[in-house]
Design a protein around this motif. Structure first.
Motif, short mmCIF file in Angstrom:
data_model
loop_
_atom_site.label_atom_id
_atom_site.label_comp_id
_atom_site.label_asym_id
_atom_site.label_seq_id
_atom_site.Cartn_x
_atom_site.Cartn_y
_atom_site.Cartn_z
N GLY A 249 13.89 -6.45 -6.88
CA GLY A 249 12.78 -6.69 -5.56
C GLY A 249 12.44 -5.24 -5.22
N LEU A 250 12.06 -5.23 -3.80
CA LEU A 250 11.62 -3.99 -3.30
C LEU A 250 12.58 -3.66 -2.28
CD1 LEU A 250 7.92 -4.94 -3.12
CD2 LEU A 250 8.86 -3.16 -4.64
N VAL A 251 12.86 -2.71 -1.86
CA VAL A 251 14.08 -2.25 -0.97
C VAL A 251 13.40 -0.97 0.05
CG1 VAL A 251 16.34 -1.26 -0.51
CG2 VAL A 251 15.75 -2.82 -2.37
N ARG A 252 13.37 -1.21 1.34
CA ARG A 252 13.09 -0.03 2.30
C ARG A 252 14.32 0.65 2.40
NH1 ARG A 252 8.55 2.53 3.45
NH2 ARG A 252 6.93 1.16 3.91
N ARG A 253 14.30 2.13 2.11
CA ARG A 253 15.80 2.80 2.04
C ARG A 253 15.61 4.07 2.84
NH1 ARG A 253 19.22 1.90 -2.12
NH2 ARG A 253 17.42 0.83 -3.15
N GLU A 254 16.45 4.22 3.91
CA GLU A 254 16.41 5.48 4.58
C GLU A 254 16.27 6.56 3.68
OE1 GLU A 254 17.07 7.43 8.46
OE2 GLU A 254 17.49 5.29 8.05
N GLY A 255 15.42 7.60 4.02
CA GLY A 255 15.20 8.56 3.18
C GLY A 255 14.27 8.66 2.26
N LEU A 256 13.58 7.63 2.12
CA LEU A 256 12.32 7.32 1.27
C LEU A 256 11.10 6.91 2.12
CD1 LEU A 256 13.83 5.58 -2.03
CD2 LEU A 256 13.70 7.83 -1.69
N ASP A 257 9.79 7.36 1.63
CA ASP A 257 8.68 7.04 2.64
C ASP A 257 7.90 6.04 1.85
OD1 ASP A 257 7.55 8.26 0.05
OD2 ASP A 257 6.40 9.77 1.57
N ALA B 154 6.95 -8.64 -12.34
CA ALA B 154 6.52 -9.66 -11.16
C ALA B 154 6.58 -8.91 -9.79
CB ALA B 154 7.41 -10.87 -11.48
N VAL B 155 7.85 -8.29 -9.75
CA VAL B 155 8.09 -7.33 -8.56
C VAL B 155 7.08 -6.34 -7.95
CG1 VAL B 155 9.45 -5.85 -7.42
CG2 VAL B 155 10.40 -7.83 -8.52
N LEU B 156 6.47 -5.70 -8.94
CA LEU B 156 5.37 -4.73 -8.80
C LEU B 156 4.00 -5.68 -8.48
CD1 LEU B 156 5.91 -2.15 -11.73
CD2 LEU B 156 6.41 -1.80 -9.28
N PHE C 165 1.70 -7.63 -0.79
CA PHE C 165 2.06 -6.47 0.44
C PHE C 165 1.28 -5.37 0.30
CE2 PHE C 165 6.09 -9.00 -0.28
CZ PHE C 165 6.23 -9.48 0.75
N ARG C 166 0.02 -5.34 -0.38
CA ARG C 166 -0.78 -4.35 -0.51
C ARG C 166 -0.03 -2.92 -0.45
NH1 ARG C 166 -4.96 -7.01 -1.34
NH2 ARG C 166 -6.83 -5.76 -0.41
N LEU C 167 0.89 -2.70 -1.12
CA LEU C 167 1.44 -1.54 -1.21
C LEU C 167 0.72 -0.52 -1.98
CD1 LEU C 167 5.19 -2.38 -1.75
CD2 LEU C 167 3.97 -1.65 0.39
N LEU D 196 19.54 11.83 -7.31
CA LEU D 196 19.13 10.77 -7.94
C LEU D 196 17.81 10.97 -8.50
CD1 LEU D 196 19.75 8.01 -5.49
CD2 LEU D 196 21.09 8.48 -7.38
N ARG D 197 17.33 10.66 -9.61
CA ARG D 197 15.99 10.83 -10.22
C ARG D 197 15.08 10.05 -9.20
NH1 ARG D 197 16.78 9.63 -16.73
NH2 ARG D 197 17.66 11.42 -17.05
N ILE D 198 13.79 10.45 -8.94
CA ILE D 198 12.79 9.68 -8.13
C ILE D 198 11.77 9.41 -9.00
CG2 ILE D 198 12.13 11.56 -6.91
CD1 ILE D 198 11.61 9.68 -4.18
N TYR D 199 11.15 8.48 -9.17
CA TYR D 199 9.76 7.85 -9.90
C TYR D 199 9.02 7.43 -8.67
CZ TYR D 199 13.27 7.93 -13.75
OH TYR D 199 14.14 8.30 -14.66
N GLU D 200 7.47 7.26 -9.38
CA GLU D 200 6.57 6.74 -8.24
C GLU D 200 5.74 6.14 -9.46
OE1 GLU D 200 3.96 8.77 -5.01
OE2 GLU D 200 3.55 9.44 -6.76
N ILE D 201 4.73 5.04 -8.79
CA ILE D 201 3.68 4.13 -9.35
C ILE D 201 2.74 4.13 -8.16
CG2 ILE D 201 4.69 1.99 -9.13
CD1 ILE D 201 3.34 1.34 -11.90
N ARG D 202 1.70 4.45 -8.53
CA ARG D 202 0.44 4.21 -7.58
C ARG D 202 -0.46 3.12 -7.89
NH1 ARG D 202 -0.20 8.01 -3.49
NH2 ARG D 202 1.35 9.79 -3.51
#
Length: 178
Positions: free
Chosen positions: A85-93, A117-119, A126-128, A166-172
């Motif tokens: 799923g999707l998580v709102r985490r302190e320290g990530l925007d 499916a989550v993406l 959620f139109r992220l 931690l490694r950080i990744y992004e998809i737009r």
């Protein structure tokens, strides 16, 4: 969302909201040695701790953000096999995608199927504009999965009370998210 808490279905899987009845599964997952090593110790030492964790972390996320980590069930057997799923985490925007599966269900493509499916939920429901992902640098499996989903590695981030890097990744997602 349907009355039974199902948020998405794929060919082999259903993703649904966690309930108190999932405490035994959650206890097993959160105490799996790989979960403890790569994700972290959530101090879940009993079924009661697991039920409390579901209430304070999972259901609180659903109420506050409309999303969170959902339980993943195998359609053929009805077995609960993991979370994604999707998580709102302190320290990530932006929200980040997460997943974990019981050992018997790893290496069968379930994580990839659930993550897709989550993406799609993040993009369409959620139109992220983007989703992040974080991984332990010692764990190569999620690195490959995330790149396969179209994420790009975007450096490192330090999060949490232990100041873990931690490694950080992004998809737009494209602007037109219809």
């Amino acid at each position: 969302m349907s009355g039974n808490g199902v948020v998405a279905e794929t060919e082999r899987l259903s993703l649904r909201e966690a309930t108190d009845a999932d405490a035994a599964f959650m206890f097993a997952l959160l105490n799996d040695p790989d979960y403890l090593r790569f994700i972290g110790d959530r101090n879940i030492h009993s079924i009661a701790d697991a039920a409390s964790y579901i209430a304070t972390r999972y259901r609180a996320g659903y109420a506050e953000h409309g999303f969170g980590l959902w339980l993943v069930e195998e359609n053929a057997t009805g077995a609960t096999i993991g979370v994604s799923g999707l998580v709102r985490r302190e320290g990530l925007d932006a929200p980040d995608i997460g997943y974990a599966f019981l050992p018997a269900y790893r290496g069968q493509g379930y994580a990839l199927e659930a993550a897709r499916a989550v993406l799609e939920i993040g993009r369409s429901r959620f139109r992220l504009p983007r989703v992040l992902a974080i991984t332990n640098p010692d764990n190569a499996v999620p690195h490959r999965l995330l790149l396969g989903l179209g994420f790009r590695q975007n450096g490192t981030v330090t999060l949490g009370e232990n100041a873990e890097t931690l490694r950080i990744y992004e998809i737009r997602f494209p602007e037109d998210r219809q």
